[in-house]
Design an enzyme around this catalytic site. Structure first.
Site, PDB file in Angstrom:
ATOM      1  CG  LEU A 121       1.769   2.150   4.219  1.00 12.62           C
ATOM      2  CD1 LEU A 121       2.565   0.743   4.616  1.00 12.62           C
ATOM      3  CD2 LEU A 121       0.597   1.970   3.338  1.00 12.62           C
ATOM      4  CB  VAL A 124       6.840   1.101   6.334  1.00 12.89           C
ATOM      5  CG1 VAL A 124       7.584   0.049   5.338  1.00 12.89           C
ATOM      6  CG2 VAL A 124       6.349   0.439   7.644  1.00 12.89           C
ATOM      7  CD  GLU A 125       5.685   3.350   1.265  1.00 10.71           C
ATOM      8  OE1 GLU A 125       6.631   3.975   0.640  1.00 10.71           O
ATOM      9  OE2 GLU A 125       4.896   2.375   0.646  1.00 10.71           O
ATOM     10  CB  SER A 126       8.424   8.891   3.681  1.00  9.56           C
ATOM     11  OG  SER A 126       7.179   9.136   4.447  1.00  9.56           O
ATOM     12  CE1 TYR A 230       6.082  -0.301   1.998  1.00 13.18           C
ATOM     13  CE2 TYR A 230       4.196  -1.696   1.905  1.00 13.18           C
ATOM     14  CZ  TYR A 230       4.778  -0.635   1.983  1.00 13.18           C
ATOM     15  OH  TYR A 230       3.681   0.476   1.926  1.00 13.18           O
TER      16      TYR A 230
END
Length: 522
Positions: A121, A124-126, A230
Site C-alpha cells: 500500500l 500506491v500511497e507515497s 487506487y
C-alpha cells in the site's frame, strides 16, 4: 504432554487441509463479506506461515508467499499492471526506497493478522517516501491527514510530525485499516476504497447501488476517479509480485532481518549529535527518523529515535559520556530594539515556549539590553537538510519553467486568490511551496510563484521595466531598511505608499507596494 501437543498440531493441520480443499481462492463470499469459514481459513494460513516466515532470506518473497486477495483480470487492473510493467526503473527506485522499512511493516502485519497485500500500500500511497506531502494535506509514507492521524494516536507538534515517523504511522495505518475492515464486515475492497476516499463516500456509493438494484461489489460502485484507480493499483502490484518475484530489476531484494529499532535518548538531543554518537551520516539518520521537523527532538515527551540494529550499542555507550545538559547547544543573545520573543524564536529556529522555559519568562515582555539563553542547533542549518525549513527552501529554489516571483502573504490572502491574481494553478502554487491547497496561510509567509511572464510596469519617470510586488512588513522592519533591501529610494517607497509612508512607525502586517527593477538580484 508432547503426545497431546502433537495431536493438537495434527488436528490443526488436517483441519486446515480440509478447509483449503473445500474453499475457492477468493477470500470473500459473493456478498463481499467474509464467512466464518473464510476467517478460520485465514487463521490457519497465518499459523502455518508464521512457522515458515524466518526461512525466507528476502522479505518480498516472504510477502509474496502470503498474498491472498483474488485479483480479477479486468480492464482497470490490467491498465495499472501494464503501467508498472512498463516502468521497471520506477519500481526499482521505489522498492529500493522501501528496504529500511519493509521488514518492520511485514512483521507488524503478521502480528495483527492483516493481509500481506497491505505491505504494498505505501507504494500506491507515497512511493514509500516518508517525506511525501499531497494536495489533500496528507503526509508520510501512509499519507495520513491531520484529523485521522490524531484519531489513531499519532502525535504532532512544532518539533515532530508522527505522520512521517515510520513506527507511529505504521501502527496508525494498521489501526485505521483494521477499523475500516471491521466497519465493512471483512470486505477488504471496501476498506481499501474507504482508506483512500473516506468511509462516507463508500457507504454512499453502496446505498446508491442498492436503491438502483445494481451489484454491490467494489467494481460496480460509483466512486471518485482516484479511488476507482487506487484499489486496482494495489491488486496490480500484488499480481506483478506473484509473477515477477525473482525480477530484481523491479523487486530489489530486502534482507529478512530487522533493519532498525528504537532507543531512548533520555532527554532532548540535537539530531546532529545523535547521528554522530551513532556514527551515522545525517542522510542515514533521516532515512529512519523522518518525523523531526527541526534540529532536535522535542524538549518534552517520549525521547525515542530509530537506529540501525548494528548502531544501537555504540550509540548507548557514547550517549552516557555526554551529560544531559550538554545534549543541545546554547547561545547567549542580547535583546535589541524591536525584538520580540516571536521574532527571536523564528531567527534561531526554536519556539517561544522553549525561550520562556530556559529564561524563566512568564509573559511576552522582554527588555532591550537583557540577555537570553537560547537553545540552538550545533551545526549550520543546511546540515539538517531534511528539516522542515530546509525541505521548503530546496523546493522553492528548484528551477522550473517560467519566471520566478517571490511574494509575501498579506492579511486576507488565500491560495485561491493568489493563484487567480498571478494566473497560475492552485495545486501548482501549493506544490512550489511544499503546501496543500487547503493549508492555512500566515501573514508574512514567503511564497514562490512561477509565471509565464513577470508582471511588468513602466514608470513615467524611469524608462526601465519594473515588476510590481507587495511586501508585508515584519517585526523590526523600517521604511529605510525595506528600501535598502529592494534597492529603491526611500522617497519613492514613501510615494508609492501614501497610506503608510508618513507613519512614524510601521506595524507588522502592513502591506507595502514596490516597483523593482527585474534585472536586480535579491
Amino acid at each position: 504432554m508432547y503426545r497431546s501437543l502433537w495431536i493438537t498440531v495434527i488436528f490443526i493441520i488436517s483441519g486446515c487441509a480440509s478447509l483449503t480443499a473445500n474453499k475457492s481462492t477468493s477470500d470473500l463470499s459473493p456478498s463481499g463479506q467474509r464467512t466464518n469459514q473464510d476467517i478460520l481459513l485465514q487463521q490457519c494460513h497465518a499459523e502455518s506461515e508464521q512457522i515458515d516466515t524466518q526461512a525466507y532470506t528476502n522479505v518480498w518473497k516472504r510477502i509474496e508467499a502470503q498474498l491472498s486477495f483474488d485479483i480479477p483480470e479486468n480492464k482497470r487492473t490490467t491498465s495499472q499492471k501494464n503501467w508498472y510493467l512498463k516502468h521497471p526503473e520506477y519500481m526499482k527506485r521505489v522498492t529500493e526506497r522501501a528496504s529500511p522499512y519493509l521488514f518492520y511493516i511485514a512483521e507488524e502485519l503478521e502480528k495483527n493478522n492483516l493481509p500481506m497485500e497491505l505491505a504494498l500500500l505505501p507504494i500506491v500511497e507515497s512511493a514509500y517516501d516518508p517525506f511525501a506531502y499531497s494536495h489533500g494535506r496528507a503526509s508520510g509514507m501512509w499519507q495520513f491527514i491531520p484529523g485521522t492521524a490524531k484519531m489513531f494516536g499519532v502525535k504532532s507538534n512544532w518539533w515532530y510530525d508522527g505522520r512521517r515517523d515510520i513506527v507511529a504511522s505504521t501502527q496508525a495505518a494498521i489501526g485505521f485499516l483494521s477499523h475500516l475492515n471491521k466497519r465493512f464486515n471483512g470486505n477488504w475492497m471496501y476498506a481499501l476504497a474507504a482508506y483512500n476516499s473516506g468511509e462516507g463516500n463508500v457507504r454512499k456509493a453502496i446505498r446508491k447501488n442498492k436503491r438502483k438494484g445494481k451489484p454491490l461489489d467494489f467494481w460496480s460502485l460509483d466512486l471518485p476517479k482516484e479511488t476507482e484507480a487506487y484499489v486496482p493499483k494495489l491488486l496490480a502490484l500484488a499480481s506483478i509480485l506473484k509473477e515477477n518475484i525473482d525480477d530484481q530489476t523491479m523487486w530489489v531484494p530486502v534482507d529478512n532481518l530487522p533493519f532498525f529499532d528504537t532507543v531512548s535518548t533520555e532527554t532532548q538531543i540535537d539530531l546532529s549529535l545523535a547521528a554522530s554518537l551513532a556514527e551515522m551520516s545525517m542522510d542515514e539518520f533521516y532515512q529512519i527518523n523522518p518525523g523531526y521537523n527541526h534540529w532536535a527532538t522535542s524538549p518534552t515527551g517520549n525521547h525515542m529515535i530509530a537506529l540501525p540494529i548494528d548502531k544501537i550499542d555504540i550509540f548507548k555507550q557514547n550517549l552516557q559520556k555526554i551529560p544531559a545538559d550538554q545534549r543541545i547547544s546554547y547561545k547567549r543573545y542580547t535583546i535589541k530594539s524591536g525584538d520580540s520573543l516571536i521574532s527571536i524564536a523564528k531567527k534561531f529556529d526554536t519556539t517561544v515556549t522553549l525561550l520562556r522555559s530556559h529564561n524563566s519568562i512568564r509573559g511576552n515582555t522582554i527588555r532591550q539590553g537583557k540577555t537570553l539563553l537560547i537553545p540552538v542547533a550545533s551545526q549550520a542549518r543546511d546540515q539538517y537538510h531534511k528539516s522542515q525549513q530546509q525541505r521548503l527552501m530546496a523546493t522553492q529554489n528548484t528551477r522550473r519553467n517560467g519566471h520566478k516571483q517571490v511574494i509575501y502573504v498579506q492579511a486576507g490572502d488565500s491560495m485561491w486568490e493568489i493563484a487567480k491574481r498571478y494566473k497560475v494553478n492552485v495545486r501548482s502554487l501549493a506544490k512550489w511551496n511544499n503546501m496543500a491547497p487547503t493549508d492555512p496561510l500566515q501573514v508574512g509567509k514567503k511564497l514562490v510563484i512561477w509565471t509565464k511572464k513577470p508582471e511588468l510596469v513602466s514608470l513615467s519617470n524611469n524608462n526601465k521595466k519594473t515588476r510590481k510586488i507587495y511586501y508585508t512588513v515584519r517585526q523590526g522592519d523600517s521604511l529605510a531598511k525595506i528600501a535598502s533591501k529592494f534597492k529603491v529610494s526611500l522617497a519613492s517607497l514613501k510615494r508609492w505608499n501614501n497610506s503608510v509612508g508618513n507613519k512614524k512607525y510601521l506595524k507588522p502586517g502592513d502591506s507595502l507596494k514596490l516597483y523593482i527593477d527585474i534585472t536586480e538580484q535579491f
